[in-house]
Scaffold this motif. Structure first.
Motif: not given
Length: 400
Positions: A12-25
């Motif tokens: 999740a954090l890796g996706l957010a750091e790459r600018g990926h939107q809409g990440v849900l855990l």
């Protein structure tokens, strides 16, 4: 993301750091409920599978690349701790691999292998220096890993969760995933309160299986390990050890322990197919502690617990995409802090950037754990390994 341990949080954090939107855990209980929040807090490179086995199975280039990923993960954990101001008692005091036996060949062999094939140099610690570091007659020589460290694993997990939320990740605790179904080009995840539609789903449930895909759960054995923390030792800590390195030994079912900032001694060990009560854990581990440090006779144990790790038969993690858009990050065994961080980077890059590095784990895919018979086979193999350790220990003692 399904699973709020190190693996899910790092993806999740890796996706957010790459600018990926809409990440849900989604986490069925509370964050880091399983092995991520209950482990010994050792942070170093490598996997549960030995470096020698990786070299034999993958060849030098691929084995070195997989191992290097875990070393890079150790540095990433350092950077994230500092960058996000995570208060997790990180102690830059290294990790010591202490030889339970008198035969030093296992140390020399591993030291040479790491140096020649993995560009990793562990420092030799002779018997005299070992006595100065660890005040016990139990060990002979040792190897010291200076770039390793130890920390409070639960506080670190909560810290990276906060960092992920600050970058837009939504985290839902007490929200179990009840069903997973293909829907068009994506997936539908049902929860007790509703459903989620996603292009990608990552299963990162560790030893606490979500029961969403039979083939996934069938490939994992949940295996228990035990941990306790003594009362604060105060000045008595220096009766045990000089310095603050974390320690584990060379047996199959090894002891592992480290000094805590409040002068408690955290002590873990043993492997079993079942969890135990805190009282049983305390009884077993206190006996193990006193075999190494009899000078602590009478010490009180304040906390004791067990937890489930996830193991695959091949002792490597499942970092895979068994179906389009369905990703796995599980089976990290008893060596998961750095590999889960590496898995987070590999899968985040795969999802956000089509990075193909995840394919390097293809040799270690989903293989049946043969449950329930697999539990019995695993316990027999553990007992056999422990018997061999005890036999070697007895033979060395008989020769003295």
């Amino acid at each position: 993301m399904i699973g709020g341990g190190f693996a899910g949080l790092n993806v999740a954090l890796g996706l957010a750091e790459r600018g990926h939107q809409g990440v849900l855990l989604l986490e069925a209980r509370e964050l880091a409920h399983g092995a991520s929040g209950r482990n010994g807090g050792f942070v170093f490179g490598g996997y549960s599978r030995s470096e020698e086995a990786l070299l034999r199975e993958l060849g030098g280039v691929r084995a070195k690349a997989l191992y290097r990923g875990t070393l890079d993960a150790v540095e990433l954990i350092r950077r994230r701790t500092k960058h996000h101001g995570i208060a997790c008692d990180l102690r830059e005091t290294g990790v010591l691999w202490a030889n339970w036996f008198r035969d030093a060949r296992v140390l020399r062999s591993r030291q040479r292998l790491l140096s020649e094939h993995f560009d990793t140099r562990w420092q030799w610690v002779g018997k005299e220096e070992m006595r100065q570091r660890l005040h016990t007659e139990r060990y002979s020589e040792g190897l010291f890993e200076p770039d390793a460290f130890h920390f409070h694993p639960l506080n670190y997990a909560l810290g990276i969760a906060r960092a992920a939320e600050m970058q837009g990740v939504s985290i839902c605790e007490a929200t179990p995933a009840a069903a997973l179904q293909r829907k068009g080009v994506g997936w539908r995840v049902r929860t007790p309160e509703g459903e989620v539609h996603a292009r990608h789903v990552v299963l990162a449930c560790g030893g606490y299986l979500a029961r969403l895909r039979r083939v996934v759960d069938a490939s994992v054995l949940p295996i228990a390990t035990y941990v306790m923390a003594t009362e604060p030792l105060g000045a008595r800590m220096r009766e045990v050890m000089s310095g603050d390195a974390a320690v584990y030994d060379t047996r199959f079912a090894f002891d592992y322990y480290r000094p805590l900032p409040d002068t408690r001694l955290l002590w873990g060990g043993r492997i079993s197919i079942r969890e135990r009560s805190p009282q049983d854990v305390e009884r077993l581990l206190l006996r193990d502690l006193l075999k190494v440090y009899p000078q602590l006779d009478g010490v009180r144990v304040d906390y004791a617990w067990s937890g489930l790790m996830s193991y695959a038969r091949h002792q490597m993690p499942h970092i895979a995409q068994p179906e389009p858009g369905l990703w796995l990050a599980q089976a990290f065994g008893g060596h998961g802090v750095a590999p889960t961080t590496h898995a987070g980077e590999v899968l985040a890059a795969a999802i956000a950037e089509n990075d193909p590095r995840w394919r390097e784990f293809a040799d270690y895919g989903l293989v049946s754990a043969f449950k329930p018979a697999g539990f019995f086979a695993a316990q027999l193999s553990y007992w056999w390994a422990e018997f061999k350790d005890a036999w070697k220990d007895w033979r060395e003692g008989a020769k003295q």
